[in-house]
Enzyme design. Structure first.
Site, PDB file in Angstrom:
ATOM      1  N   ILE A  41      37.120  39.369  38.835  1.00 43.30           N
ATOM      2  CA  ILE A  41      35.316  39.149  39.008  1.00 43.30           C
ATOM      3  C   ILE A  41      34.804  39.438  37.877  1.00 43.30           C
ATOM      4  O   ILE A  41      35.185  40.409  36.959  1.00 43.30           O
ATOM      5  CB  ILE A  41      35.175  40.333  40.068  1.00 43.30           C
ATOM      6  CG1 ILE A  41      35.841  40.279  41.266  1.00 43.30           C
ATOM      7  CG2 ILE A  41      33.676  40.530  40.218  1.00 43.30           C
ATOM      8  CD1 ILE A  41      35.696  41.551  42.086  1.00 43.30           C
ATOM      9  N   GLY A  59      53.164  41.968  41.085  1.00 44.79           N
ATOM     10  CA  GLY A  59      52.689  41.930  39.891  1.00 44.79           C
ATOM     11  C   GLY A  59      51.506  42.628  39.742  1.00 44.79           C
ATOM     12  O   GLY A  59      50.798  42.415  39.039  1.00 44.79           O
ATOM     13  N   LYS A  78      38.859  52.202  34.806  1.00 39.12           N
ATOM     14  CA  LYS A  78      37.840  51.174  35.081  1.00 39.12           C
ATOM     15  C   LYS A  78      36.324  51.527  35.347  1.00 39.12           C
ATOM     16  O   LYS A  78      35.396  51.103  34.770  1.00 39.12           O
ATOM     17  CB  LYS A  78      38.347  50.317  36.365  1.00 39.12           C
ATOM     18  CG  LYS A  78      39.567  49.476  36.051  1.00 39.12           C
ATOM     19  CD  LYS A  78      40.236  48.868  37.227  1.00 39.12           C
ATOM     20  CE  LYS A  78      41.325  48.053  36.945  1.00 39.12           C
ATOM     21  NZ  LYS A  78      42.198  47.883  38.304  1.00 39.12           N
ATOM     22  N   THR A 106      53.027  38.971  33.671  1.00 35.87           N
ATOM     23  CA  THR A 106      52.207  38.681  34.942  1.00 35.87           C
ATOM     24  C   THR A 106      50.724  38.068  34.092  1.00 35.87           C
ATOM     25  O   THR A 106      50.444  36.720  34.488  1.00 35.87           O
ATOM     26  CB  THR A 106      51.719  39.854  35.780  1.00 35.87           C
ATOM     27  OG1 THR A 106      52.894  40.314  36.379  1.00 35.87           O
ATOM     28  CG2 THR A 106      50.737  39.128  36.890  1.00 35.87           C
TER      29      THR A 106
HETATM   30  P1  NDP Z   1      53.637  42.702  32.221  1.00 34.95           P
HETATM   31  O1  NDP Z   1      54.653  44.018  32.648  1.00 34.95           O
HETATM   32  O2  NDP Z   1      53.868  41.951  33.371  1.00 34.95           O
HETATM   33  O3  NDP Z   1      53.734  42.094  31.109  1.00 34.95           O
HETATM   34  C1  NDP Z   1      53.821  43.133  29.664  1.00 34.95           C
HETATM   35  C2  NDP Z   1      54.363  42.141  28.473  1.00 34.95           C
HETATM   36  O4  NDP Z   1      54.545  42.899  27.444  1.00 34.95           O
HETATM   37  C3  NDP Z   1      55.748  41.549  28.875  1.00 34.95           C
HETATM   38  O5  NDP Z   1      55.595  40.238  28.581  1.00 34.95           O
HETATM   39  C4  NDP Z   1      56.492  42.384  27.808  1.00 34.95           C
HETATM   40  O6  NDP Z   1      57.675  41.808  27.373  1.00 34.95           O
HETATM   41  C5  NDP Z   1      55.704  42.772  26.928  1.00 34.95           C
HETATM   42  N1  NDP Z   1      55.953  43.992  26.235  1.00 34.95           N
HETATM   43  C6  NDP Z   1      55.949  45.352  26.666  1.00 34.95           C
HETATM   44  N2  NDP Z   1      56.242  46.116  25.936  1.00 34.95           N
HETATM   45  C7  NDP Z   1      56.581  45.464  24.723  1.00 34.95           C
HETATM   46  C8  NDP Z   1      57.088  45.707  23.310  1.00 34.95           C
HETATM   47  N3  NDP Z   1      57.353  47.087  23.021  1.00 34.95           N
HETATM   48  N4  NDP Z   1      57.125  44.971  22.244  1.00 34.95           N
HETATM   49  C9  NDP Z   1      56.777  43.720  22.741  1.00 34.95           C
HETATM   50  N5  NDP Z   1      56.363  43.091  23.848  1.00 34.95           N
HETATM   51  C10 NDP Z   1      56.184  44.002  24.868  1.00 34.95           C
HETATM   52  O7  NDP Z   1      52.241  43.586  32.420  1.00 34.95           O
HETATM   53  P2  NDP Z   1      51.047  42.771  33.072  1.00 34.95           P
HETATM   54  O8  NDP Z   1      50.912  41.361  32.511  1.00 34.95           O
HETATM   55  O9  NDP Z   1      50.921  43.112  34.311  1.00 34.95           O
HETATM   56  O10 NDP Z   1      49.768  43.669  32.266  1.00 34.95           O
HETATM   57  C11 NDP Z   1      49.306  43.350  31.026  1.00 34.95           C
HETATM   58  C12 NDP Z   1      47.950  43.964  30.846  1.00 34.95           C
HETATM   59  O11 NDP Z   1      47.029  43.572  31.796  1.00 34.95           O
HETATM   60  C13 NDP Z   1      48.074  45.861  31.167  1.00 34.95           C
HETATM   61  O12 NDP Z   1      47.063  46.436  30.308  1.00 34.95           O
HETATM   62  C14 NDP Z   1      47.596  45.757  32.462  1.00 34.95           C
HETATM   63  O13 NDP Z   1      46.756  46.786  32.768  1.00 34.95           O
HETATM   64  C15 NDP Z   1      46.473  44.500  32.389  1.00 34.95           C
HETATM   65  N6  NDP Z   1      45.972  43.911  33.804  1.00 34.95           N
HETATM   66  C16 NDP Z   1      46.962  43.590  34.518  1.00 34.95           C
HETATM   67  C17 NDP Z   1      46.703  42.929  35.732  1.00 34.95           C
HETATM   68  C18 NDP Z   1      47.727  42.554  36.890  1.00 34.95           C
HETATM   69  O14 NDP Z   1      47.308  42.147  38.021  1.00 34.95           O
HETATM   70  N7  NDP Z   1      49.055  42.509  36.564  1.00 34.95           N
HETATM   71  C19 NDP Z   1      45.210  42.583  36.185  1.00 34.95           C
HETATM   72  C20 NDP Z   1      44.322  43.302  35.042  1.00 34.95           C
HETATM   73  C21 NDP Z   1      44.697  43.542  34.014  1.00 34.95           C
HETATM   74  P3  NDP Z   1      58.910  41.391  28.424  1.00 34.95           P
HETATM   75  O15 NDP Z   1      58.310  40.461  29.477  1.00 34.95           O
HETATM   76  O16 NDP Z   1      60.100  40.756  27.442  1.00 34.95           O
HETATM   77  O17 NDP Z   1      59.351  42.585  29.023  1.00 34.95           O
HETATM   78  N1  HSE Z   2      47.128  47.671  38.752  1.00 33.14           N
HETATM   79  C1  HSE Z   2      45.771  47.003  38.718  1.00 33.14           C
HETATM   80  C2  HSE Z   2      45.350  47.038  40.196  1.00 33.14           C
HETATM   81  C3  HSE Z   2      45.966  45.659  38.044  1.00 33.14           C
HETATM   82  O1  HSE Z   2      46.082  47.030  41.043  1.00 33.14           O
HETATM   83  O2  HSE Z   2      43.952  46.888  40.384  1.00 33.14           O
HETATM   84  C4  HSE Z   2      44.473  45.268  38.137  1.00 33.14           C
HETATM   85  O3  HSE Z   2      43.957  46.069  36.975  1.00 33.14           O
END
Ligand code: NDP
Ligand code: HSE
Length: 436
Positions: A136, A187, A205, A13
């Site tokens: 934000i 997501g 947070k 995401t």
């Molecule tokens: P996702 O699960 O969507 O993406 C995680 C990514 O990491 C995927 O591309 C996955 O690969 C890859 N990955 C996971 N495990 C491994 C591994 N063992 N080796 C290599 N690659 C790996 O997570 P998000 O994008 O939602 O979140 C990412 C970070 O951002 C987290 O720390 C989350 O807390 C933070 N965050 C998320 C927000 C949101 O709105 N989603 C908002 C703010 C912060 P593959 O796609 O192939 O599975």
């Molecule tokens: N899972 C978190 C939330 C993502 O829903 O706020 C953003 O940090």
């Protein structure tokens, strides 16, 4: 124009959104920072998977360490999540003299002190704007915009998933599990969604916000944490009837006795701006000694919104590349040697107003017994609703609001009330905050 090469760990995401924002706004970004920023290398578990972004010009691998240590990579952007592989990769990046950007609040809240110390020793930056409140720029606001203030307290809706669930329950009467599923599909939720609904994500947070606000070490284990899983549609309706909204808040407050750190569902007067922050939106209210109350609002989760903060951090790194390490903004806003071990208050010592809901047998003397227990514990009632006895049910719901009381006294009173033979099940308590 000089080029900065990003090594991206994670293409989900936020990783996918980061590629998109960097591409769509490339010209504006270069005009702002004086560098062309390109994602040269990226890793994911499955590199054959369809992505939300175009990866045709990115070198893909399943090995994140290969991205981190690639000699072309100037900035490592960690968007994997969790605190095992992510920690390993961030420390490896620092060891190799790479700047790091991350959106990972679990990582910073739990291992930030170690990471910042390693980064400072190696003279590299670790930026984490996206870790709190998605898009934000609250880290920047606290660390830079409010740097002239003594922060008195802050309170925020800092989990988008939780706020989305409470909003859908209130506005559409939807079921908790059903809304959570939708948040996952969109997501918004963490890989383990119990982090969202049990308040752990918000506690991560709040740990970060409190550290920057008060200049204290990151203290995740001291946050008193409660989720939203006990909130029913009935509580949402009762709150409305009493002129309040239920929001899941992270609260950090400086008092004469020490600092309160707590995350829990909270009744807020419906007239407060923050009570009207709905859906996946987040908001943080910060009270500074000079500026007074300030409010920051925006999308708390989601692909592009979070990527906005990640990209801002990459730009900050680019802008600071030629600034000596000692002149850069410290990771937690205070000089590391100035972090103060201020007392963190146990929850029993926190004062709050309360909403109480209990199921009682509809018989003479019940109310008198309850009010006596409250009185004996120095708790006075502000409002009370006794609903008509629902037909066919054994019990009647009783709802009350109390005046301000110490959590310890409330715990004792609740334990005594629950022992009354006319009380069925547990007493539900939600803290109430006027946010003045
Ligand atoms: P996702 O699960 O969507 O993406 C995680 C990514 O990491 C995927 O591309 C996955 O690969 C890859 N990955 C996971 N495990 C491994 C591994 N063992 N080796 C290599 N690659 C790996 O997570 P998000 O994008 O939602 O979140 C990412 C970070 O951002 C987290 O720390 C989350 O807390 C933070 N965050 C998320 C927000 C949101 O709105 N989603 C908002 C703010 C912060 P593959 O796609 O192939 O599975
Ligand atoms: N899972 C978190 C939330 C993502 O829903 O706020 C953003 O940090």
């Amino acid at each position: 124009m000089k080029v900065i090469t990003v090594g991206l760990l994670g293409l989900g995401t936020v990783g996918g959104g980061t590629v998109n924002v960097l591409k769509h706004n490339a010209e504006e970004i270069s005009r702002r920072c004086g560098y062309q920023i390109r994602v040269g290398h990226a890793s994911a578990r499955d590199i054959t998977k369809a992505r939300i972004c175009d990866t045709s010009d990115i070198q893909l691998t399943t090995d994140p360490a290969a991205v981190v240590t690639h000699p072309d990579v100037d900035v490592v952007v960690e968007l994997i999540g969790g605190d095992t592989l992510a920690l390993e990769m961030v420390l490896l990046a620092i060891e190799h003299g790479k700047h790091v950007v991350t959106a990972n609040k679990a990582l910073i809240a739990r291992h930030g002190s170690r990471i910042f110390a390693a980064a400072s020793e190696r003279g590299v930056m670790v930026a984490y704007e996206a870790a709190v409140a998605g898009g934000i720029p609250i880290i920047k606001a606290l660390r830079e915009g409010l740097a002239g203030n003594r922060i008195e307290w802050l309170a925020g809706i800092i989990n988008g998933t939780g706020n989305f669930i409470l909003t859908e329950m209130r506005e559409k009467g939807r079921d908790f599990a059903d809304v959570l599923r939708e948040a996952q599909q969109l997501g918004y939720a963490e890989a383990d969604p119990t982090f969202d609904v049990e308040g752990i994500d918000a506690a991560h947070k709040l740990t970060i916000l409190a550290s920057i606000a008060f200049g204290i070490p990151l203290s995740f284990s001291s946050v008193n944490t409660e989720g939203i899983t006990k909130i029913t549609r009935e509580d949402v309706r009762n709150a409305e009837e009493l002129g309040y909204r239920i929001k899941h808040l992270g609260i950090a407050r400086r008092t004469d006795a020490g600092i309160e750190l707590r995350v829990h569902p909270t009744l807020i007067p419906a007239t407060q701006l923050i009570a009207n922050v709905n859906g996946v939106m987040n908001a943080v209210l910060v009270k500074g000694s000079a500026v007074g109350p300030t409010l920051y609002y925006g999308a708390g989760a989601g692909s592009n919104a979070t990527a906005s903060a990640v990209v801002a951090d990459i730009i900050d790194v680019a802008r600071a590349l030629n600034v000596p390490a000692e002149l850069r903004i410290p990771a937690l806003g205070f000089q590391p040697q100035e972090l103060a071990n201020t007392t963190l208050l146990p929850m029993d010592a926190v004062e709050s107003y309360y909403y109480l809901r209990m199921a009682v047998t509809d018989e003479r003397g019940v109310l008198a017994a309850i009010t006596k227990i409250l009185g004996d514990n120095d708790i006075s009632i502000e409002a009370l609703i006794q609903k008509a006895h629902p037909e066919g049910e054994l019990t009647t719901p009783l709802v009350m609001l109390t005046h301000k009381v110490l959590e310890g006294a409330m715990n004792r009173a609740i334990a005594e009330i629950e022992r009354l033979p006319s009380i069925h099940g547990q007493v539900l308590r939600i803290r109430t905050e006027p946010l003045q």
